[in-house]
Design an enzyme around this catalytic site. Structure first.
Site: not given
Length: 405
Positions: A146, A231, A260
């Site tokens: 993802f 990531d 984030k």
């Protein structure tokens, strides 16, 4: 405490459903305020936040230092665009680069933008440095990944909900099983410019790869002259007990993809960090963002980096994560089938004969704990790193009660 003569939540949920596209299926909870690890809804009910905005709230809600940095910057300057330099930009880029051990930083806004930036940079590096023929660059990715929601990224997703009906898809990606080093190595050829991988797969259910896998990926990338793009948008910035999830196995990628928690739960902030021989391939006008690296984002992001520089939050994640995982493992065989994760991050597989992940989250919410389901009977726990031992114990108590029926 109920703050109205009647509950406000049902009307607020109904209005939200009426006026928005249904691209999410949220729990019927309507939050109005928050502090630390706690949320309060419009009816005055309090909840423990065990999702933390998918790790965007690593430092909890409204951390005093982050709020102060934002307030101070709001009174001075919020946006210039990158057409000019502002006085918060250099400090943010320098301190983040130093945290990552890299030469350069390129700030953006969202995690997906960081991934898109990494893809573009890797391709350009492949053409300009490695010598891949123009238009032939390939990138190896993993099943269960993802990395975001843009049309390029969903094209190499293996999740039907994320992938289907959004084509045609961008070519140039090769998908291999996560954790299978032989398959990854076999997918690399002379056109391969990068391997894009999550050190821990978050959306898939907090899946930790086999021991030795990440060092193996690093070795293969080095041997084959391929960039390793990590990531760390969910796994990084203290979530797993180290600054980066890669640190647990001593792996240093060629590029960190961050987001984030970098925005402190206040503004969207993302970035990629790499050495000059990689990020240096970009020239003015070839990539950018109006809001990327804006003054407000940099002021908050710099304070985030300074919070991490002390090591306090990494230590908290390690110590409190051990408590969380010990309690979760006691529930294996008592309604849980398996537990995975690292630090203050866990994926729980619930016995599907008992309930779905959605049902488990609904029942936890009724007991004052908020979490998120994924893929059937799996739920994810990611409390903010400011959570206390007592709050972890309370969440475990409520989870045990839900599993017991």
């Amino acid at each position: 405490m109920i703050v109205d003569d009647r509950l406000r939540t049902p009307d607020a949920v109904r209005d939200a459903q009426r006026w928005t596209a249904h691209n999410y299926h949220p729990l019927p909870v309507v939050i109005s305020s928050a502090e630390g690890a706690w949320l309060t809804d419009v009816d005055g009910r309090r909840y423990l936040d065990f999702l933390a905005g998918y790790s965007a709230l690593n430092f909890g809600h409204r951390h005093p230092r982050l709020i102060a940095a934002a307030h101070a910057q709001l009174d001075r300057l919020t946006l210039t665009s990158r057409a000019f330099v502002h006085d918060q930009f250099a400090d943010f880029c320098r301190e983040l680069a130093e945290l990552c051990g890299k030469d350069l930083v390129l700030p953006m806004n969202t995690g997906a933008e960081a991934v898109e930036t990494a893809i573009k940079v890797a391709r350009k590096w492949g053409y300009r440095v490695k010598g891949v023929p123009d238009g032939q660059a390939t990138i190896v990715v993993a099943e269960g990944n993802f990395h975001g929601r843009t049309t390029t990224i969903v094209g190499f997703s293996t999740d039907p909900d994320a992938h289907d009906d959004f084509g045609p898809y961008t070519p140039g990606f090769r998908i291999v099983p996560y954790g299978d080093l032989d398959a990854l190595s076999a997918a690399i050829d002379d056109t391969t410019v990068a391997v894009l991988i999550e050190p821990i797969q978050g959306e898939q259910g907090v899946v930790v790869p086999p021991e030795g896998y990440l060092p193996g990926v690093r070795r293969v990338c080095t041997e084959r002259d391929v960039l390793l793009l990590a990531d760390e948008i969910q796994s990084g910035l203290g979530r797993t007990g180290d600054t980066f999830a890669c640190d647990h196995e001593g792996v240093v990628p060629d590029m960190y993809l961050l987001g984030k928690a970098l925005g402190g739960g206040i503004v969207p902030v993302s970035a990629v960090a790499a050495d000059a021989d990689v990020l240096g391939v970009l020239r003015p006008g070839q990539h950018g963002s109006t809001f990327g690296g804006n003054p407000l984002a940099c002021a908050v992001g710099t304070e985030v980096v300074r919070l991490l520089a002390t090591g306090e939050f990494q230590h908290r994640s390690t110590e409190l994560g051990a408590r969380l995982h010990a309690g979760l493992h006691e529930l294996v065989g008592e309604g849980l089938v398996a537990v995975r994760g690292r630090g203050l991050w866990a994926g729980l597989d619930i016995d599907p004969a008992l309930m779905t992940g959605r049902q488990a989250c609904e029942r936890l919410a009724e007991r004052g704990v908020l979490a998120k389901d994924t893929h059937g009977s799996t739920i994810r726990l990611a409390p903010p790193l400011v959570v206390t031992e007592a709050e972890i114990d309370e969440a475990l108590t409520q989870l045990a009660a839900v599993l017991a029926g």
